[in-house]
Design a protein around this motif. Structure first.
Motif, mmCIF file in Angstrom:
data_model
loop_
_atom_site.group_PDB
_atom_site.id
_atom_site.type_symbol
_atom_site.label_atom_id
_atom_site.label_comp_id
_atom_site.label_asym_id
_atom_site.label_seq_id
_atom_site.Cartn_x
_atom_site.Cartn_y
_atom_site.Cartn_z
ATOM 1 N N TYR A 2 -11.963 11.363 27.619
ATOM 2 C CA TYR A 2 -11.280 12.346 26.787
ATOM 3 C C TYR A 2 -12.294 13.407 26.376
ATOM 4 O O TYR A 2 -13.479 13.127 26.234
ATOM 5 C CB TYR A 2 -10.659 11.714 25.542
ATOM 6 C CG TYR A 2 -9.467 10.830 25.842
ATOM 7 C CD1 TYR A 2 -8.173 11.338 25.793
ATOM 8 C CD2 TYR A 2 -9.645 9.484 26.180
ATOM 9 C CE1 TYR A 2 -7.086 10.524 26.079
ATOM 10 C CE2 TYR A 2 -8.566 8.675 26.477
ATOM 11 C CZ TYR A 2 -7.282 9.204 26.421
ATOM 12 O OH TYR A 2 -6.204 8.417 26.711
ATOM 13 N N MET A 3 -11.811 14.631 26.179
ATOM 14 C CA MET A 3 -12.705 15.712 25.790
ATOM 15 C C MET A 3 -11.944 16.780 25.002
ATOM 16 O O MET A 3 -10.703 16.852 25.050
ATOM 17 C CB MET A 3 -13.345 16.373 27.018
ATOM 18 C CG MET A 3 -12.358 17.074 27.940
ATOM 19 S SD MET A 3 -13.166 17.933 29.309
ATOM 20 C CE MET A 3 -13.952 19.280 28.418
ATOM 21 N N GLN A 4 -12.704 17.557 24.254
ATOM 22 C CA GLN A 4 -12.108 18.691 23.557
ATOM 23 C C GLN A 4 -11.680 19.719 24.594
ATOM 24 O O GLN A 4 -12.479 20.182 25.401
ATOM 25 C CB GLN A 4 -13.127 19.299 22.591
ATOM 26 C CG GLN A 4 -12.558 20.388 21.701
ATOM 27 C CD GLN A 4 -13.548 20.860 20.649
ATOM 28 O OE1 GLN A 4 -14.446 20.112 20.248
ATOM 29 N NE2 GLN A 4 -13.400 22.089 20.196
ATOM 30 N N SER A 5 -10.405 20.085 24.567
ATOM 31 C CA SER A 5 -9.855 20.930 25.632
ATOM 32 C C SER A 5 -9.653 22.379 25.212
ATOM 33 O O SER A 5 -9.065 23.174 25.951
ATOM 34 C CB SER A 5 -8.516 20.355 26.108
ATOM 35 O OG SER A 5 -7.614 20.207 25.024
ATOM 36 N N GLY A 6 -10.116 22.731 24.057
ATOM 37 C CA GLY A 6 -9.995 24.106 23.576
ATOM 38 C C GLY A 6 -10.800 24.268 22.313
ATOM 39 O O GLY A 6 -11.399 23.322 21.793
ATOM 40 N N SER A 7 -10.843 25.477 21.795
ATOM 41 C CA SER A 7 -11.638 25.742 20.601
ATOM 42 C C SER A 7 -10.938 25.211 19.349
ATOM 43 O O SER A 7 -9.706 25.154 19.275
ATOM 44 C CB SER A 7 -11.889 27.247 20.457
ATOM 45 O OG SER A 7 -10.668 27.956 20.388
ATOM 46 N N PHE A 8 -11.743 24.785 18.392
ATOM 47 C CA PHE A 8 -11.235 24.356 17.092
ATOM 48 C C PHE A 8 -10.749 25.591 16.341
ATOM 49 O O PHE A 8 -11.443 26.595 16.246
ATOM 50 C CB PHE A 8 -12.353 23.656 16.315
ATOM 51 C CG PHE A 8 -11.976 23.240 14.927
ATOM 52 C CD1 PHE A 8 -11.302 22.049 14.706
ATOM 53 C CD2 PHE A 8 -12.300 24.038 13.838
ATOM 54 C CE1 PHE A 8 -10.957 21.658 13.415
ATOM 55 C CE2 PHE A 8 -11.962 23.659 12.555
ATOM 56 C CZ PHE A 8 -11.286 22.469 12.341
#
Length: 322
Positions: free
Chosen positions: A163-169
């Motif tokens: 799993y990974m961050q897929s966009g900006s916070f």
């Protein structure tokens, strides 16, 4: 028993009888009073209102109060209380900015049915509105020193494997208006919040975070919503020749190494294989402007679903063959 004793006894009995009759009468009146006042009646109720609203460049609370009158239904006790009260203390009503229309340099008004959303705030619980008598309420919001600054929310994210961050916070809003004295405003270039830490994340996160409020400063928003997009991914690996694009006619540029290894992290499940149309190239303009001949490769616009792209090596040596 003497005559005097008989007379005294008779008078005492008469007094008790009269006291019982008086008590019964008072009890009947009280029952009648409470029974009737417990019923629902219609009447006019008037309430002074002070407005609260977040309006850029202006104080958050109106400097005046406006009296709203309405035909209402309530029990008799409530109507008597509302109609007999004099010098009522104003009630503070929080209005949505979209319901107020600007009617002057520092005046905002609410018209007609837009007031219906605020009946409970204005009149309290236990009152049913029949109709507003007052159509328009106008409030004065004085101008105030202000400026807009970005919101900064520090975060740390640890995702579960695959799993990974897929966009900006993101925060909504991403900036706030701050109010106060000029000397305080000049010292502030952002508004922060407590650090958010996410561990073992396997799905997108949403929530609300309270902002840190500097001393002597008022904020247009006390908290902001946030969004952290997270996706499950699959990693693809492929080798591609490094091409040279936009070279003038007759110019030949050699790239070393000639092949690049590409790693793509793509949202799972895959809609289609992004490797089939993938390209790695050096722009001749970058090469001509480089003093050392070292160039960073470029790619075509990544297709939808590609979350991350990594190319090895990161820098290629380019030589123009004469």
């Amino acid at each position: 028993m003497s005559l005097r004793d008989r007379i005294r006894l008779h008078i005492g009995g008469r007094q008790r009888e009269l006291a019982f009759i008086a008590f019964s009468l008072l009890l009947a009146i009280a029952i009648w009073f409470f029974t009737n006042l417990s019923k629902t009646y219609s009447g006019t109720v008037s309430v002074p209102v002070i407005a609260e609203c977040s309006i850029d460049g202006h104080k958050g609370r109106s400097s005046n109060s406006a009296v709203v009158s309405a035909r209402c239904r309530a029990d008799g006790f409530r109507l008597i209380k509302e109609q007999s009260s004099r010098d009522k203390k104003p009630v503070v009503v929080k209005f949505d900015r979209s319901d107020l229309r600007r009617t002057g340099p520092e005046t905002w008004s609410i018209f007609g049915s837009a007031k219906n959303s605020y009946i409970n705030q204005m009149f309290g619980e236990g009152i049913t509105l029949e109709a507003f008598i007052t159509d328009t309420l106008s409030f004065e919001f004085a101008a105030e020193n202000h400026k807009k600054v970005p919101v900064d929310v520090p975060i740390s994210v640890q995702c579960r494997p695959q799993y990974m961050q897929s966009g900006s916070f993101k925060t909504m809003p991403d900036s706030v208006t701050i109010y106060g004295e000029d000397i305080r405003l000049n010292a502030i270039d952002k508004i922060s919040a407590p650090r958010l830490s996410f561990v073992d994340v396997n799905e997108s996160r949403h929530g609300v975070v309270k902002l840190n409020k500097p001393s002597g400063i008022r904020l247009s928003a006390e908290e902001v919503a946030y969004e952290l997009p997270v996706s499950r991914y699959v990693e693809l690996r492929g080798s591609f020749p490094v091409e040279v694009w936009n070279a003038p006619a007759g110019r030949d540029v050699q790239v070393y190494p000639p092949m690049a290894t590409v790693y793509l992290r793509c949202a799972f499940p895959l809609a289609k294989d992004p490797m089939t149309s993938f390209k790695v190239y050096i722009d001749y303009k970058d090469f001509s402007e480089s003093m050392s001949g070292k160039c960073v490769p470029k790619t075509l616009k990544l297709t939808q679903g590609v979350l991350d792209c990594r190319i090895e090596p990161e820098v290629f040596d380019c030589v123009e063959v004469l």
